[in-house]
Design an enzyme around this catalytic site. Structure first.
Site, PDB file in Angstrom:
ATOM      1  N   ARG A 231       0.859  -1.177   0.000  1.00  0.00           N
ATOM      2  CA  ARG A 231       0.000   0.000   0.000  1.00  0.00           C
ATOM      3  C   ARG A 231       0.899   1.231   0.000  1.00  0.00           C
ATOM      4  O   ARG A 231       1.811   1.345   0.820  1.00  0.00           O
ATOM      5  CB  ARG A 231      -0.867   0.015   1.248  1.00  0.00           C
ATOM      6  CG  ARG A 231      -1.688   1.279   1.316  1.00  0.00           C
ATOM      7  CD  ARG A 231      -2.341   1.439   2.653  1.00  0.00           C
ATOM      8  NE  ARG A 231      -3.043   2.694   2.707  1.00  0.00           N
ATOM      9  CZ  ARG A 231      -3.120   3.437   3.797  1.00  0.00           C
ATOM     10  NH1 ARG A 231      -2.542   3.051   4.912  1.00  0.00           N
ATOM     11  NH2 ARG A 231      -3.775   4.574   3.776  1.00  0.00           N
TER      12      ARG A 231
ATOM     13  N   HIS B  23      -8.058   6.901   0.259  1.00  0.00           N
ATOM     14  CA  HIS B  23      -8.949   5.762   0.513  1.00  0.00           C
ATOM     15  C   HIS B  23      -9.463   5.165  -0.800  1.00  0.00           C
ATOM     16  O   HIS B  23     -10.496   4.494  -0.826  1.00  0.00           O
ATOM     17  CB  HIS B  23     -10.211   6.175   1.317  1.00  0.00           C
ATOM     18  CG  HIS B  23      -9.976   6.462   2.753  1.00  0.00           C
ATOM     19  ND1 HIS B  23     -10.755   7.358   3.459  1.00  0.00           N
ATOM     20  CD2 HIS B  23      -9.069   5.985   3.628  1.00  0.00           C
ATOM     21  CE1 HIS B  23     -10.336   7.422   4.706  1.00  0.00           C
ATOM     22  NE2 HIS B  23      -9.307   6.602   4.837  1.00  0.00           N
TER      23      HIS B  23
ATOM     24  N   LEU C  63     -16.404   5.525   6.502  1.00  0.00           N
ATOM     25  CA  LEU C  63     -16.428   6.171   7.813  1.00  0.00           C
ATOM     26  C   LEU C  63     -15.691   5.272   8.802  1.00  0.00           C
ATOM     27  O   LEU C  63     -16.246   4.293   9.313  1.00  0.00           O
ATOM     28  CB  LEU C  63     -17.882   6.398   8.273  1.00  0.00           C
ATOM     29  CG  LEU C  63     -18.808   7.081   7.254  1.00  0.00           C
ATOM     30  CD1 LEU C  63     -20.227   7.186   7.810  1.00  0.00           C
ATOM     31  CD2 LEU C  63     -18.288   8.452   6.864  1.00  0.00           C
ATOM     32  N   GLY C  64     -14.434   5.589   9.026  1.00  0.00           N
ATOM     33  CA  GLY C  64     -13.632   4.801   9.964  1.00  0.00           C
ATOM     34  C   GLY C  64     -12.859   5.765  10.853  1.00  0.00           C
ATOM     35  O   GLY C  64     -13.389   6.804  11.236  1.00  0.00           O
TER      36      GLY C  64
ATOM     37  N   ASP D 184     -13.111   7.367  19.698  1.00  0.00           N
ATOM     38  CA  ASP D 184     -13.842   6.126  19.422  1.00  0.00           C
ATOM     39  C   ASP D 184     -15.346   6.373  19.439  1.00  0.00           C
ATOM     40  O   ASP D 184     -15.923   6.755  20.454  1.00  0.00           O
ATOM     41  CB  ASP D 184     -13.461   5.048  20.439  1.00  0.00           C
ATOM     42  CG  ASP D 184     -13.898   3.670  19.956  1.00  0.00           C
ATOM     43  OD1 ASP D 184     -15.083   3.523  19.569  1.00  0.00           O
ATOM     44  OD2 ASP D 184     -13.067   2.752  19.958  1.00  0.00           O
ATOM     45  N   MET D 185     -15.961   6.122  18.288  1.00  0.00           N
ATOM     46  CA  MET D 185     -17.388   6.421  18.151  1.00  0.00           C
ATOM     47  C   MET D 185     -18.243   5.618  19.138  1.00  0.00           C
ATOM     48  O   MET D 185     -19.286   6.085  19.589  1.00  0.00           O
ATOM     49  CB  MET D 185     -17.822   6.172  16.704  1.00  0.00           C
ATOM     50  CG  MET D 185     -19.220   6.593  16.393  1.00  0.00           C
ATOM     51  SD  MET D 185     -19.519   8.361  16.681  1.00  0.00           S
ATOM     52  CE  MET D 185     -19.297   9.011  15.035  1.00  0.00           C
ATOM     53  N   ARG D 186     -17.783   4.409  19.483  1.00  0.00           N
ATOM     54  CA  ARG D 186     -18.563   3.607  20.439  1.00  0.00           C
ATOM     55  C   ARG D 186     -18.686   4.340  21.775  1.00  0.00           C
ATOM     56  O   ARG D 186     -19.775   4.437  22.356  1.00  0.00           O
ATOM     57  CB  ARG D 186     -17.896   2.243  20.663  1.00  0.00           C
ATOM     58  CG  ARG D 186     -18.090   1.310  19.506  1.00  0.00           C
ATOM     59  CD  ARG D 186     -17.123   0.178  19.569  1.00  0.00           C
ATOM     60  NE  ARG D 186     -15.754   0.650  19.303  1.00  0.00           N
ATOM     61  CZ  ARG D 186     -14.766  -0.114  18.867  1.00  0.00           C
ATOM     62  NH1 ARG D 186     -14.966  -1.387  18.689  1.00  0.00           N
ATOM     63  NH2 ARG D 186     -13.577   0.380  18.621  1.00  0.00           N
TER      64      ARG D 186
ATOM     65  N   GLY E 100     -19.107   3.077   9.580  1.00  0.00           N
ATOM     66  CA  GLY E 100     -20.115   2.798   8.556  1.00  0.00           C
ATOM     67  C   GLY E 100     -20.657   1.380   8.624  1.00  0.00           C
ATOM     68  O   GLY E 100     -21.847   1.147   8.398  1.00  0.00           O
ATOM     69  N   GLU E 101     -19.787   0.433   8.958  1.00  0.00           N
ATOM     70  CA  GLU E 101     -20.225  -0.971   8.990  1.00  0.00           C
ATOM     71  C   GLU E 101     -20.927  -1.321  10.296  1.00  0.00           C
ATOM     72  O   GLU E 101     -21.735  -2.248  10.335  1.00  0.00           O
ATOM     73  CB  GLU E 101     -19.013  -1.910   8.826  1.00  0.00           C
ATOM     74  CG  GLU E 101     -18.435  -1.902   7.436  1.00  0.00           C
ATOM     75  CD  GLU E 101     -17.089  -2.608   7.356  1.00  0.00           C
ATOM     76  OE1 GLU E 101     -16.893  -3.627   8.040  1.00  0.00           O
ATOM     77  OE2 GLU E 101     -16.227  -2.118   6.605  1.00  0.00           O
TER      78      GLU E 101
ATOM     79  N   GLU F 106      -9.197  -3.813   2.880  1.00  0.00           N
ATOM     80  CA  GLU F 106      -8.087  -3.207   2.157  1.00  0.00           C
ATOM     81  C   GLU F 106      -7.054  -4.258   1.733  1.00  0.00           C
ATOM     82  O   GLU F 106      -6.560  -4.219   0.608  1.00  0.00           O
ATOM     83  CB  GLU F 106      -7.439  -2.146   3.035  1.00  0.00           C
ATOM     84  CG  GLU F 106      -6.656  -1.156   2.227  1.00  0.00           C
ATOM     85  CD  GLU F 106      -6.057  -0.043   3.066  1.00  0.00           C
ATOM     86  OE1 GLU F 106      -5.817  -0.266   4.260  1.00  0.00           O
ATOM     87  OE2 GLU F 106      -5.841   1.027   2.511  1.00  0.00           O
TER      88      GLU F 106
HETATM   89  P1  AMP Z   1     -11.569   1.790  11.027  1.00  0.00           P
HETATM   90  O1  AMP Z   1     -10.579   2.894  10.857  1.00  0.00           O
HETATM   91  O2  AMP Z   1     -12.304   1.461   9.789  1.00  0.00           O
HETATM   92  O3  AMP Z   1     -10.989   0.577  11.711  1.00  0.00           O
HETATM   93  O4  AMP Z   1     -12.680   2.348  12.028  1.00  0.00           O
HETATM   94  C1  AMP Z   1     -12.377   2.574  13.372  1.00  0.00           C
HETATM   95  C2  AMP Z   1     -13.489   3.295  14.049  1.00  0.00           C
HETATM   96  O5  AMP Z   1     -14.731   2.608  13.880  1.00  0.00           O
HETATM   97  C3  AMP Z   1     -13.259   3.312  15.552  1.00  0.00           C
HETATM   98  O6  AMP Z   1     -12.567   4.461  15.910  1.00  0.00           O
HETATM   99  C4  AMP Z   1     -14.643   3.328  16.109  1.00  0.00           C
HETATM  100  O7  AMP Z   1     -14.963   4.662  16.424  1.00  0.00           O
HETATM  101  C5  AMP Z   1     -15.562   2.890  14.996  1.00  0.00           C
HETATM  102  N1  AMP Z   1     -16.377   1.722  15.391  1.00  0.00           N
HETATM  103  C6  AMP Z   1     -16.030   0.413  15.389  1.00  0.00           C
HETATM  104  N2  AMP Z   1     -17.070  -0.347  15.827  1.00  0.00           N
HETATM  105  C7  AMP Z   1     -18.086   0.495  16.113  1.00  0.00           C
HETATM  106  C8  AMP Z   1     -19.436   0.332  16.594  1.00  0.00           C
HETATM  107  N3  AMP Z   1     -19.926  -0.871  16.896  1.00  0.00           N
HETATM  108  N4  AMP Z   1     -20.191   1.429  16.759  1.00  0.00           N
HETATM  109  C9  AMP Z   1     -19.691   2.638  16.459  1.00  0.00           C
HETATM  110  N5  AMP Z   1     -18.463   2.857  16.011  1.00  0.00           N
HETATM  111  C10 AMP Z   1     -17.653   1.810  15.831  1.00  0.00           C
END
Ligand code: AMP
Length: 584
Positions: free
Chosen positions: A65, A154, A183-184, A257-259, A307-308, A362
């Site tokens: 990458r 991305h 959305l990550g 962290d969205m959680r 997003g997932e 990815e």
């Molecule tokens: P990524 O960069 O694609 O690995 O996304 C990471 C982000 O996804 C983390 O910072 C979390 O905020 C978010 N995330 C993962 N699982 C959840 C969930 N169940 N609900 C809300 N946000 C989540």
């Protein structure tokens, strides 16, 4: 067959060994908290232990990458010493990432010198951004000198999920307008119009656009000037602020962290509520904007960590989208699980626009692009391709011919064209644009099911039109124009003006020889063997048994390349943008 995928981040290195056909991960390792400059030594130390566990020779190619490919790399590229040098030179555009990527490449080349290594660029999928979406409104000379333009990132993920979405819908990607929302930790959104990225929210750097974990996304440049003028912040402070201390982390005050943010918001934390509101508002705003850019949308796709996984965010983003024909099914949104499938629909049954959740992957995307690019490395056919410069012309429906030339009128043949069955007609029309007119534009026969006017960029400016680059036949959401036939008869066609996407006609036998398929995007080198050589990227392959082998470019391109219509091109390498391939 396995592909070793190496993903060197600014402070991490992820190693995956992936079967590109099945997606199975044979081995995986993540090395974190790396010091800048230590990637090569860390890989040299850790990689052999991973490889030793596999049967010898099972890694057939290596995919790397690479974050920034600049303007130079518009597709996955087999790594040569020159390519590696260019990746290092692009470090000025991605100072944290490209040096790490280049270090990873050097280390892996030493360990596995006998297999092809391929660089897969985050920016490459966005190489098709139009000039108008890639350009910042600053003086052109300055922008060129400092390479200040929008690149987008991305790309591998946007391409992968757009492909997955098309597959899930049972449609050809080239028939769809898709908005992909990645959305990550980092967030970006992309308008994928008929398989090509035409707009994306990240710009010259990954800082522009959506609200992200720790990055601000869009902010008035005036606010930054204000902070710096106040004497409170240095350049490095502002860099830290916008990249590391803003976004969800800055707004929520409790991290990125969205959680956690969702949990606190549910408890009534005002800052966390605001963080979610600002985050979702901006995604919604971009979806509206990208629908406008594409003149409509067929599918909206959510992907990456948030997003997932976050039904709350998807629900908030997809609210009040009836105006564009998108309606969320709340139950499906709540219950969606991607455990055993890569894509799931969460839109209501009667929603014209499909809303989907897609798993991004990815490593698998890089593995597939790497395997394809490595396979294409075999010497290409030496067959040459005649290049024809296609002058502006018009294809008409019989109905339009009659409206212009009289009831029952049939086009008459002036001379046959090189593509069998086609002819240049004796009849011409005048194109009447908003600004000026162009007379005596040749009609090509036979008549077709859609009216289509194919002009060059220069013609667009002259006429006062803004026509997109399109494959022939794809006239949705294109400008219309007034046509004038004999005796001053006029017809206004509501759409149909395109700038033809440069393409090669070939038979299935030619396609087999070149190792390409209908819909592939390839790279064509012209002038091989004498004089200067020139490469045309982004050339569309069109296969039909009745076609005669020929590349068509427009007059502007012919002029820029100083080509006469006798020049011959040699298909130099096929593109990794295999995502556009009809059969995948
Ligand atoms: P990524 O960069 O694609 O690995 O996304 C990471 C982000 O996804 C983390 O910072 C979390 O905020 C978010 N995330 C993962 N699982 C959840 C969930 N169940 N609900 C809300 N946000 C989540």
């Amino acid at each position: 067959m396995s592909v070793l995928v190496i993903n060197c981040g600014s402070t991490s290195a992820k190693i995956d060994i992936v079967n590109p056909d099945t997606g199975d991960v044979v081995a995986s390792s993540k090395l974190e908290r790396l010091e800048p400059g230590s990637h090569a030594s860390v890989l040299t130390k850790n990689l052999p232990a991973i490889l030793e566990k596999l049967p010898p020779g099972s890694v057939t190619c290596v995919g790397h990458r690479v974050v920034h490919g600049g303007e130079q790399f518009v597709r996955p590229t087999v790594i040569t010493p020159d390519v590696l040098k260019s990746i290092e030179e692009l470090s000025s555009l991605a100072p944290l990432h490209n040096p790490a990527n280049a270090a990873g490449i050097s280390a892996a080349l030493e360990l596995l010198p006998d297999v092809p290594h391929v660089a897969v660029f985050d920016t490459a999928f966005h190489a098709t951004l139009s000039r108008r979406s890639a350009t910042y409104a600053i003086p052109t000379r300055l922008a060129e000198e400092h390479k200040i333009r929008r690149f987008g990132f991305h790309g591998t993920s946007h391409q992968f999920v757009a492909e997955s979405a098309a597959k899930c819908l049972g449609e050809d990607l080239r028939d769809l307008r898709i908005i992909t929302c990645h959305l990550g930790g980092g967030c970006s959104i992309c308008a994928v119009e008929y398989g090509r990225s035409v707009e994306t929210s990240m710009g010259m750097t990954p800082l522009e656009g959506l609200v992200m974990g720790t990055r601000s996304g869009d902010i008035d440049a005036g606010a930054i000037l204000h902070l710096m003028r106040s004497g409170e912040m240095s350049i490095d402070d502002v860099d830290q602020l916008l990249n590391k201390r803003s976004g969800l982390a800055g707004l929520s005050g409790i991290g990125n962290d969205m959680r956690d943010i969702e949990a606190k918001a549910a408890e009534g934390d005002e800052n966390c509520r605001l963080a979610i509101q600002v985050f979702c508002h901006r995604v919604r705003k971009y979806i509206g904007a990208y629908t406008a850019v594409m003149g409509g949308v067929d599918a909206i796709v959510f992907t990456a960590g948030i997003g997932e996984n976050s039904q709350t965010i998807r629900h908030r983003v997809a609210q009040r989208m009836d105006y564009l024909g998108a309606r969320l099914d709340e139950d499906r949104n709540r219950d969606v699980a991607l455990d055993d499938k890569p894509v799931a629909a969460i839109s209501a049954e009667n929603s014209r626009v499909k809303i989907l959740v897609a798993k991004t992957n990815e490593s698998l995307a890089i593995a597939r692009l790497t395997a394809k690019t490595a396979a294409e490395q075999k010497p290409s056919s030496q067959q040459t391709i005649p290049v024809a410069i296609s002058a502006r012309h018009v294809h008409l429906r019989q109905e339009t011919v009659e409206a212009l030339f009289g009831d029952g009128y049939e086009l008459t043949e002036l001379k046959p064209l090189s593509q069998p069955g086609q002819f240049a007609a004796n009849e011409c029309v005048t194109l009447i644009g908003p600004k000026r007119s162009i007379e005596r534009v040749r009609i090509l026969g036979p008549t077709r099911s859609k009216d289509q006017v194919e002009i060059a960029r220069t013609d667009e400016f002259f006429l006062g039109l803004d026509a997109p680059v399109r494959a022939s036949g794809k006239v949705e959401n294109t400008p219309g124009i007034t046509l004038e036939g004999t005796d001053g008869r006029r017809v206004v066609i509501p759409q149909g003006v395109i700038c033809a996407w440069r393409h090669i006609h070939m038979t299935p036998k030619d396609a087999e020889q070149f190792g390409v398929e209908n819909g592939d995007i390839v790279n064509v080198t012209v002038g091989e063997g004498g004089g200067r050589t020139l490469t045309f990227g982004d050339v569309l392959i069109r296969v039909k048994s009745t076609y005669k082998l020929e590349m068509h470019i427009d007059t502007d391109e012919g002029n820029a390349a100083e080509l006469s219509s006798r020049d011959e091109g040699e298909l130099s390498s096929t593109s990794g943008q295999a995502t556009l391939t009809r059969n995948r």
